[in-house]
Enzyme design. Structure first.
Site, mmCIF file in Angstrom:
data_model
loop_
_atom_site.group_PDB
_atom_site.id
_atom_site.type_symbol
_atom_site.label_atom_id
_atom_site.label_comp_id
_atom_site.label_asym_id
_atom_site.label_seq_id
_atom_site.Cartn_x
_atom_site.Cartn_y
_atom_site.Cartn_z
ATOM 1 C CE LYS A 1 -3.795 1.803 2.946
ATOM 2 N NZ LYS A 1 -4.574 1.516 4.165
ATOM 3 C CB SER B 1 -8.026 3.311 3.342
ATOM 4 O OG SER B 1 -7.115 2.717 4.258
ATOM 5 C CB SER C 1 -7.991 0.312 6.169
ATOM 6 O OG SER C 1 -8.769 1.462 6.068
HETATM 7 N N1 GLN Z 1 -12.876 3.766 7.228
HETATM 8 C C1 GLN Z 1 -12.152 4.075 8.413
HETATM 9 C C2 GLN Z 1 -11.695 5.519 8.374
HETATM 10 O O1 GLN Z 1 -11.925 6.143 7.407
HETATM 11 C C3 GLN Z 1 -11.002 3.132 8.616
HETATM 12 C C4 GLN Z 1 -9.841 3.464 7.780
HETATM 13 C C5 GLN Z 1 -8.633 2.641 8.123
HETATM 14 O O2 GLN Z 1 -8.713 1.587 8.738
HETATM 15 N N2 GLN Z 1 -7.487 3.169 7.722
HETATM 16 O O3 GLN Z 1 -11.116 6.015 9.274
#
Ligand code: GLN
Length: 489
Positions: A80, A155, A179
């Site tokens: 990532k 994400s 994420s």
């Molecule tokens: N969707 C969650 C957020 O926007 C989790 C994102 C993540 O785990 N990086 O914070």
């Protein structure tokens, strides 16, 4: 025989070990697959095709006789874009880091390299890992390889899409509130968020430091266990990394052939949730029946503070993000505005131009809840609620060995469906983010389909008990017929 790129990581690695396939052939096969699939899914940002091929060739030429400390020898992987990789642009999918080439590797990248992996490139993501759809990248949108009109989750959506489309054998993602697990679920692959502290965050661009963890996405549970084995462990450069010894996950996974002696807990609040899709509920039922057929006991447990998880998480994560992102000021790295009138103008314009809408929303919210008049009402309260939520998990895990629950209330949704409604998007995280509040490990496994789209379930366990999650996840996916599945792209 299945195409090379459709093999599991372990199968592909063993072919290279036996000399039946060279590292170069395997790398070339993945690069060809990237050429075929990338125009449809857009899972990658920076690529290093030539360098990867050259590295693979050099590995074939200088192959050590003993590969026992090179568990990923010749295996193509991606990471990532939130992890630094020396010499390759690393932007966390943000304009504010446009043109930034880190001078060092993240600890996990260094570990992948030392294990012999061939890194193909960086995966697209929501900007600074804030989002659940990968639509919040400054560069492009990634499509779900099972249906390219739908989101891959986020994400780490680029990582999940790459793995599900067989562009690589594993990818590293990061999980702050789901994420890794949620995109794994929406793309039908495996993903684990390790226990907080299990993996070093040195070289991970920070979002919310008391939540962030790095972990693998793969097509089989065994592969996830192997990759976690490689990246886990203490690192003196990350003071939050744990000194708890890393067990042999592979050995634990094969210790028993069934699940007898294990108790699975079903959190009542998750299953009673209004928004739970019927196909997701059915996948959970199937997983529960599979667990029973393998000899496990199933009980109901309660996580009574679940309804406060979203509020607590979005206050705390935004607060930490507002502080972590203060370093992007136009001075030290990345984007700087062209014609500022004075210093303050330079900061303001650089940040206004560099950060996307979702990131700015979080910075505003975070600064607000930390401000003098509101700290006690919001930040402190959210931190207190966090403790209650953690205690819920510890209590529930006294009555069972692990929890089994849905990952996302619904399968992958249409692109654009929630882009104008951040609150609706935050609600989609209801089943994942409380685990990050508690700091415990969670494994998302593919468990079935709902209207042609993959559905995952998650196993959540005690601190540092990833072994048990892998052992259960491996048997469940084999019983459910979801071991090593990929998108029909
Ligand atoms: N969707 C969650 C957020 O926007 C989790 C994102 C993540 O785990 N990086 O914070």
């Amino acid at each position: 025989m299945a195409a090379l790129t459709e093999l599991s990581l372990l199968e592909a690695r063993d072919l290279v070990r036996k000399g039946e396939v060279s590292a170069e052939e395997l790398t070339a096969a993945c690069l060809k697959r990237i050429e075929e699939t990338e125009p449809k899914i857009g899972a990658l940002l920076a690529r290093r095709d030539e360098e990867a091929l050259e590295e693979a060739r050099a590995m074939d030429k200088n192959r050590p006789a003993d590969l026992s400390d090179k568990p990923l020898w010749g295996v193509p992987v991606t990471v990532k874009d939130v992890l630094t990789l020396k010499g390759l642009p690393t932007t966390a999918a943000s304009k504010i880091l446009e043109g930034f080439c880190p001078p060092y590797d993240a600890m996990v990248v260094e570990k992948l390299k030392n294990a012999g992996a061939v890194i193909l490139g960086k995966n697209n993501m929501d900007e600074f890992a804030m989002g659940s759809t990968t639509e919040h990248s400054a560069w492009k949108v990634t499509a779900n390889p099972w249906d390219v009109t739908r989101v891959p989750g986020g994400s780490s959506g680029g990582s999940a899409a790459s793995v599900a489309a067989c562009q690589c054998f594993a990818s590293l993602g990061s999980d702050t509130g789901g994420s890794i697990r949620q995109p794994a679920s929406l793309c039908g692959c495996v993903g684990i968020k390790p226990t907080y502290g299990r993996v070093s965050r040195y070289g991970l661009l920070a979002y919310a430091s008391s939540f962030d963890q790095v972990g693998p996405l793969t097509r089989t549970v065994e592969d996830a266990a192997l990759v976690l084995q490689v990246i886990a462990g203490h690192d003196r450069r990350d003071s939050t990394s744990s000194p708890v010894p890393v067990p042999d996950y592979g050995a634990a996974l094969h210790k028993k052939s069934d699940l007898s002696g294990l108790t699975f807990g079903l959190p009542r609040e998750f299953f009673g949730h209004d928004g739970l899709d019927a196909g997701v509920a059915k996948a959970c039922d199937d997983a529960v029946n599979a667990a029973r057929s393998l000899g496990a006991k199933v009980v109901e447990v309660s996580l009574p503070h679940t309804e406060y998880a979203i509020a607590s998480y979005y206050i705390l994560a935004a607060a930490e993000a507002s502080s972590n992102l203060a370093r992007y000021d136009g001075v030290r790295y990345g984007h700087r505005t062209a014609n500022p009138k004075n210093l303050e103008d330079m900061y303001t314009l650089s940040r206004t131009e560099g950060f996307g809408a979702e990131v700015q929303r979080r910075i505003l919210l975070g600064s607000y809840v930390l401000s003098a008049g509101y700290y006690d009402a919001y930040y402190r309260k959210a931190a207190q609620v966090r403790r209650l939520i953690r205690q819920d998990y510890l209590n529930a895990l006294e009555n069972c060995d692990m929890l089994l629950a849905p990952v996302s209330p619904v399968p992958a949704w249409q692109m654009g469906h929630m882009s104008d409604d951040p609150l609706q998007m935050y609600f989609m995280d209801i089943f994942t983010l409380s685990l990050n509040l508690a700091g415990l490990p969670g494994l998302s496994i593919p468990a079935g389909m709902s209207s042609g789209l993959p559905v995952g379930v998650q196993l959540m366990g005690r601190a540092f008990d990833e072994s048990q999650l892998f052992a259960a996840g491996d048997k469940l996916t084999r019983t459910l017929g979801t071991h090593n599945q990929h998108a029909p792209l």
